[in-house]
Design an enzyme around this catalytic site. Structure first.
Site, PDB file in Angstrom:
ATOM      1  N   GLU A  39      60.492  37.843  25.797  1.00 41.19           N
ATOM      2  CA  GLU A  39      59.074  38.097  26.100  1.00 41.19           C
ATOM      3  C   GLU A  39      58.427  36.724  26.245  1.00 41.19           C
ATOM      4  O   GLU A  39      58.603  35.860  25.375  1.00 41.19           O
ATOM      5  CB  GLU A  39      58.386  38.849  24.959  1.00 41.19           C
ATOM      6  CG  GLU A  39      56.939  39.160  25.307  1.00 41.19           C
ATOM      7  CD  GLU A  39      56.119  39.739  24.148  1.00 41.19           C
ATOM      8  OE1 GLU A  39      56.595  39.687  22.995  1.00 41.19           O
ATOM      9  OE2 GLU A  39      55.007  40.232  24.414  1.00 41.19           O
ATOM     10  N   ARG A 263      71.020  38.951  13.833  1.00 39.10           N
ATOM     11  CA  ARG A 263      70.328  37.753  14.273  1.00 39.10           C
ATOM     12  C   ARG A 263      70.727  36.562  13.413  1.00 39.10           C
ATOM     13  O   ARG A 263      71.232  36.695  12.299  1.00 39.10           O
ATOM     14  CB  ARG A 263      68.821  37.956  14.200  1.00 39.10           C
ATOM     15  CG  ARG A 263      68.358  38.453  12.838  1.00 39.10           C
ATOM     16  CD  ARG A 263      66.863  38.512  12.751  1.00 39.10           C
ATOM     17  NE  ARG A 263      66.318  37.168  12.706  1.00 39.10           N
ATOM     18  CZ  ARG A 263      65.024  36.906  12.639  1.00 39.10           C
ATOM     19  NH1 ARG A 263      64.146  37.910  12.641  1.00 39.10           N
ATOM     20  NH2 ARG A 263      64.579  35.677  12.569  1.00 39.10           N
ATOM     21  N   LYS A 273      58.866  34.022  15.778  1.00 41.74           N
ATOM     22  CA  LYS A 273      57.985  33.399  16.756  1.00 41.74           C
ATOM     23  C   LYS A 273      56.556  33.304  16.224  1.00 41.74           C
ATOM     24  O   LYS A 273      55.856  32.335  16.497  1.00 41.74           O
ATOM     25  CB  LYS A 273      57.964  34.238  18.042  1.00 41.74           C
ATOM     26  CG  LYS A 273      59.075  33.909  19.002  1.00 41.74           C
ATOM     27  CD  LYS A 273      58.653  34.354  20.397  1.00 41.74           C
ATOM     28  CE  LYS A 273      59.773  35.063  21.111  1.00 41.74           C
ATOM     29  NZ  LYS A 273      59.336  35.621  22.401  1.00 41.74           N
TER      30      LYS A 273
END
Length: 559
Positions: A39, A263, A273
């Site tokens: 994104e 992850r 983020k």
RNA sequence: UGUCCCAUGGUGUAAUGGUAACACAGCAGAUUUUGGUUCUGUCGUUUCAAGUUCGAGUCUUGAUGGGACAACCA
């Protein structure tokens, strides 16, 4: 498909490789297609690097393709600034995408598919407010309640949805929801929202749309449009997979499949983020590319090479269990790469003077130094030597322990590539700090060899005080004090775990002359100290180096 | 008191019902004009319980522990 080559292969395969090989062998797919779907709302970090290496690496290994697809379904958070940085970072890492796409490319298709779902009785327009929707969703342990608008006619739904698109309603006034099951144990299946109204300009579609699809509706459908065979994402999406499959099945479109891996987590840093953005916005770091940041651009500025990051991603492997990788693994990969590639130079970070009392005062001679002992093709260079040098503060001790092989009064030490010298005395300032060390050299040991074969345990680096340049050097330490900064104590946040001393700026460092033309991102090994890279802000008359990583150091450990 | 995912040396990752292994870290030694590199050796592992089986890290059940999920974020 040949199977014999695979079965005789003893190489270790991760679970994704096994899935892909099975799919290829069974004929489920004839070639693989992956995608990397960021994104554009922030900069890429090392966790993304793992995902990039997996997605591009798998496609490359099995002769498939990887698309870059921006998941740009939320105009209020996204920006072209991020699109550009993401592309730059992927390229820098060494990957190239087959197709560059945007979820927003598919808005029209997505809209018409939504209409299809309405016609199938599988989606409806809901007038409930955000609060009502939230309330009626229930909790993880209690079922939700159906919306009073759930049984609108197909005609009404079609008309209302069209009016949503036309801008007849304000933000939040209506949503389009999938009609699944408000009592489903998986919250994602409780009539998830497919579209919401947002009157905001989109970085690519401008004001064309005022309704935007949600992730769950857009992502799988975009995968399907691109005929992605293996849609690989992180574990937190596994609970979304039933919905991913539900949309594809209901729409009867190309069946992409989602697979999840764990992850990446690294000690003493944060990977979200949101938190990274906060560090930047609130000034805890100098920017997204601050060399202390775990962002790709941060690592780049710090001096990491793409090879070392790719190597790191291979090293850590891929699996489904939670993991926490020690930051030093990153440094290992870096050292492993730069040991073979970085030229050696001499630099003194904490200079004190060394005066060779029996060396002629006005004499200068040139000595030969090897650029890289691991790579003969890098050749040699000349360095100058005179009676006044700079050496490292740490390399002299007045009262040294017995295993101290450096400079201490009465002991012989080798000046790298120069002479064997014997330390005779030192001078101190008022505070008692050593400022100057005196020694005498052995003229027969030019180059550092001992004609009589005597062993010299210590070799130290030095810089000719009469022919050197000054530089600023940034020394970085871990950004956070604790291994898992996210786990803050009661009433505290991750910010309370910040390391107040993560940056130390050293002024007046002394470098050998050959470094005068060093350009940003050039990398060197400062002998005995570590790997250093030229900073972007460096100028010919104001050199700035970043310490990427130290060398392994078994001496300070021994102490 | 829900659903789902996960559990192998210190840290990671393999072993596809048949000898538990590899990397990194650690430790010890050798080499070394970087206390770097390189080389050698070494330490150390299947969360627990029951079951299936000639045989279980692997399959089944249960327990325990960790994680994810209740944005009109992705």
């Amino acid at each position: 498909m040949e199977t014999n080559t695979v079965t005789t292969d003893r190489e270790q395969k991760n679970f994704l490789e096994q899935i892909i090989e099975n799919d290829l062998q069974s004929g489920k797919v004839s070639a693989i297609q992956t995608r990397f779907p960021p994104e554009p709302n922030g900069y890429l970090h090392i966790g993304h690097a793992k995902s990039i290496c997996i997605n591009f690496g798998l496609a490359k290994k099995y002769g498939g393709k990887t698309n870059l697809r921006f998941d740009d379904t939320n105009p209020v958070k996204e920006d072209t600034e991020y699109v550009d940085s993401i592309k730059e970072d992927i390229h820098w890492l060494g990957f190239d995408w087959a197709g560059e796409y945007y979820a927003s490319d598919y808005f029209e298709q997505l809209y018409s598919w939504a209409c299809e779902l309405i016609k199938k009785g599988l989606a409806y327009v809901d007038d409930q407010t955000l609060e009502q929707i939230r309330e009626n969703r229930g909790t993880v342990q209690t079922p939700g309640k159906n919306s009073p608008y759930r049984d609108r006619s197909i005609e009404d739904n079609l008309r209302l949805f069209k009016e949503m698109r036309e801008g007849k309603y304000k933000d939040g006034e209506k949503t389009l929801r999938a009609k699944i099951d408000m009592a489903h144990p998986n919250m994602n299946m409780r009539d998830p929202i497919m579209y919401r109204i947002i009157h905001a300009s989109h970085h690519r579609t401008g004001d064309k749309w005022c309704i935007y699809p949600m992730y769950d509706y857009a992502h799988g459908e975009s995968d399907s449009i691109e005929k992605v065979t293996h849609s690989i994402c992180t574990l937190e999406f596994d609970i979304h997979r039933p919905l991913y499959d539900w949309f594809i099945k209901s729409l009867e479109i190309y069946p992409s499949h989602q697979y999840e891996f764990a992850r990446l987590n690294i000690t003493n840093t944060v990977m979200s983020k949101r938190k990274l953005l906060q560090l930047v916005k609130e000034g805890y770091v100098a920017g997204w590319d601050d060399p202390r940041m775990p962002t790709i651009c941060g690592f780049r500025r710090r001096g990491y090479t793409p090879e070392s990051i790719r190597r790191f991603c291979e090293d850590i492997g891929v699996a489904k269990r939670d993991n926490l990788i020690d930051y030093s693994r990153l440094e290992n990969s870096l050292r492993d790469d730069l040991n073979k590639r970085a030229n050696r130079v001499m630099a003194v970070l904490h200079p004190i003077k060394l005066i060779i009392d029996n060396y002629p005062t006005n004499q200068t001679e040139e000595l030969e130094a090897v650029n890289n002992p691991e790579d003969e093709s890098k050749g040699k260079r000349k360095i100058t030597f005179s009676n006044t040098l700079y050496i490292e503060q740490d390399d002299f001790m007045e009262n040294a322990p017995k295993k101290y092989f450096r400079m201490t009064i009465g002991q012989e030490v080798r000046l790298r590539y120069a002479y064997i010298v014997k330390c005779t005395s030192c001078e101190k300032d008022e505070q008692g700090n050593v400022t100057t060390v005196h020694c005498e050299y052995d003229p027969l040991t030019r180059g550092g060899d001992t004609p009589d074969g005597r062993k010299i345990k210590g070799t130290i680096h030095w810089v000719d005080a009469n022919n050197c340049i000054d530089a600023k050097v940034n020394i970085f330490d871990r950004l956070f004090l604790t291994e898992k900064p996210d786990e803050a104590e009661e009433g505290k946040t991750f910010l309370d775990n910040l390391n107040p001393n993560s940056l130390t700026v050293l002024e007046g460092c002394k470098l050998e002359k050959s470094l005068k033309d060093a350009k940003p991102l050039d990398k060197f090994q400062f002998e005995r100290l570590g790997y250093f890279s030229v900073d972007y802000d460096s100028r010919e008359d104001n050199l700035i180096f970043n310490r990427t990583a130290t060398l392994k150091d078994s001496w300070t450990k021994q102490k």
